[in-house]
Write an enzyme that holds these catalytic residues in place. Structure first.
Site, mmCIF file in Angstrom:
data_model
loop_
_atom_site.group_PDB
_atom_site.id
_atom_site.type_symbol
_atom_site.label_atom_id
_atom_site.label_comp_id
_atom_site.label_asym_id
_atom_site.label_seq_id
_atom_site.Cartn_x
_atom_site.Cartn_y
_atom_site.Cartn_z
ATOM 1 N N SER A 181 -3.068 -8.000 3.010
ATOM 2 C CA SER A 181 -3.274 -7.817 4.454
ATOM 3 C C SER A 181 -3.672 -9.134 5.106
ATOM 4 O O SER A 181 -3.208 -9.448 6.211
ATOM 5 C CB SER A 181 -4.354 -6.763 4.686
ATOM 6 O OG SER A 181 -3.966 -5.553 4.095
ATOM 7 N N HIS A 215 0.839 -1.204 0.000
ATOM 8 C CA HIS A 215 0.000 0.000 0.000
ATOM 9 C C HIS A 215 0.876 1.256 0.000
ATOM 10 O O HIS A 215 0.586 2.226 -0.700
ATOM 11 C CB HIS A 215 -0.876 0.045 1.261
ATOM 12 C CG HIS A 215 -1.964 -0.985 1.324
ATOM 13 N ND1 HIS A 215 -2.081 -1.870 2.360
ATOM 14 C CD2 HIS A 215 -2.997 -1.256 0.486
ATOM 15 C CE1 HIS A 215 -3.149 -2.643 2.171
ATOM 16 N NE2 HIS A 215 -3.707 -2.304 1.042
ATOM 17 N N LYS A 274 -15.398 -6.422 5.880
ATOM 18 C CA LYS A 274 -14.524 -7.586 6.029
ATOM 19 C C LYS A 274 -14.321 -7.988 7.484
ATOM 20 O O LYS A 274 -13.505 -8.861 7.766
ATOM 21 C CB LYS A 274 -13.149 -7.272 5.442
ATOM 22 C CG LYS A 274 -13.108 -7.180 3.930
ATOM 23 C CD LYS A 274 -11.663 -6.926 3.510
ATOM 24 C CE LYS A 274 -11.526 -6.839 2.022
ATOM 25 N NZ LYS A 274 -10.143 -6.465 1.656
ATOM 26 N N ARG A 292 -1.964 -5.319 -8.261
ATOM 27 C CA ARG A 292 -0.773 -6.128 -7.999
ATOM 28 C C ARG A 292 -0.555 -7.181 -9.071
ATOM 29 O O ARG A 292 0.560 -7.515 -9.421
ATOM 30 C CB ARG A 292 -0.893 -6.847 -6.643
ATOM 31 C CG ARG A 292 -0.825 -5.925 -5.452
ATOM 32 C CD ARG A 292 -1.349 -6.608 -4.223
ATOM 33 N NE ARG A 292 -2.743 -6.981 -4.401
ATOM 34 C CZ ARG A 292 -3.456 -7.704 -3.581
ATOM 35 N NH1 ARG A 292 -2.889 -8.168 -2.491
ATOM 36 N NH2 ARG A 292 -4.716 -7.976 -3.826
#
Ligand code: COA
Length: 162
Positions: A128, A17, A41, A90
């Site tokens: 993450s 990030h 989430k 990514r």
């Protein structure tokens, strides 16, 4: 004066990030990191904790600010008078999700553009949730997250006293 919003759950922020953010900070006069309070989430860290984890890691970028937001991203962006949303891509696997989100946001707010940057390839497999999984089982995460985040993960997963 070009202003972009870098939104995410950032649970927690990673070097991937931060790589996206440093690129955005070169392209825009102003960048706002917008931490989604819930993100849908069930985050490990509260929004306030995520904010406090990001702040020291952007202190070297004078045109970057960090805030939390809830509700629709496009509404937040318009309230901030932002010109664009920036997101990192990514790998190909990110594309479909990002494509759908960008088109939905465009449907909601046609004036707002979404731009994508590619983080350095060394972060192509950083996420993450993988970092949390590694930390949970005692693995070393220092290559993926800044020291303050590694410490917060260690504390979050430390065995609780009986
Ligand atoms: N480096 C490392 N990891 C990255 C990354 C990068 N450059 N870019 C993305 N990721 C990873 C994250 O680590 C995270 O991994 P995880 O799923 O394993 O936890 C995942 O990709 C995406 O997380 P993040 O970058 O934090 O963003 P997000 O996809 O959770 O953010 C919001 C989504 C908050 C932008 C979106 O849900 C939103 O806008 N919410 C507000 C409500 C709304 O408007 N909804 C309609 C949207 S169309």
């Amino acid at each position: 004066m070009r202003h972009c919003i870098y939104p995410g759950t950032f649970d927690p922020i990673t070097y991937g990030h931060l790589d996206v953010l440093s690129r955005a900070a070169k392209l825009f006069n102003r960048v706002t990191v917008a931490i989604a309070v819930s993100g849908g989430k069930g985050p490990l860290f509260s929004a306030e904790e995520r904010l406090e984890m990001v702040r020291p890691n952007v202190a070297n970028l004078p045109n970057v600010t960090v805030v939390t937001f809830s509700g629709l991203l496009v509404e937040f962006c318009m309230a901030q008078q932002a010109d664009a949303i920036i997101r990192g891509l990514r790998a190909l696997s990110d594309f479909e999700f990002e494509f759908n989100m960008a088109l939905m946001n465009r449907h909601l707010e046609p004036e707002l553009e979404t731009l994508f940057v590619m983080p350095n390839e060394q972060f192509s497999y950083t996420s993450s949730s993988l970092v949390k999984q590694v930390a949970k089982f005692g693995g070393d995460v220092k290559h993926f997250v800044p020291p303050n985040v590694a410490a917060a993960l260690a504390a979050a997963y430390a065995p609780k006293p009986a």
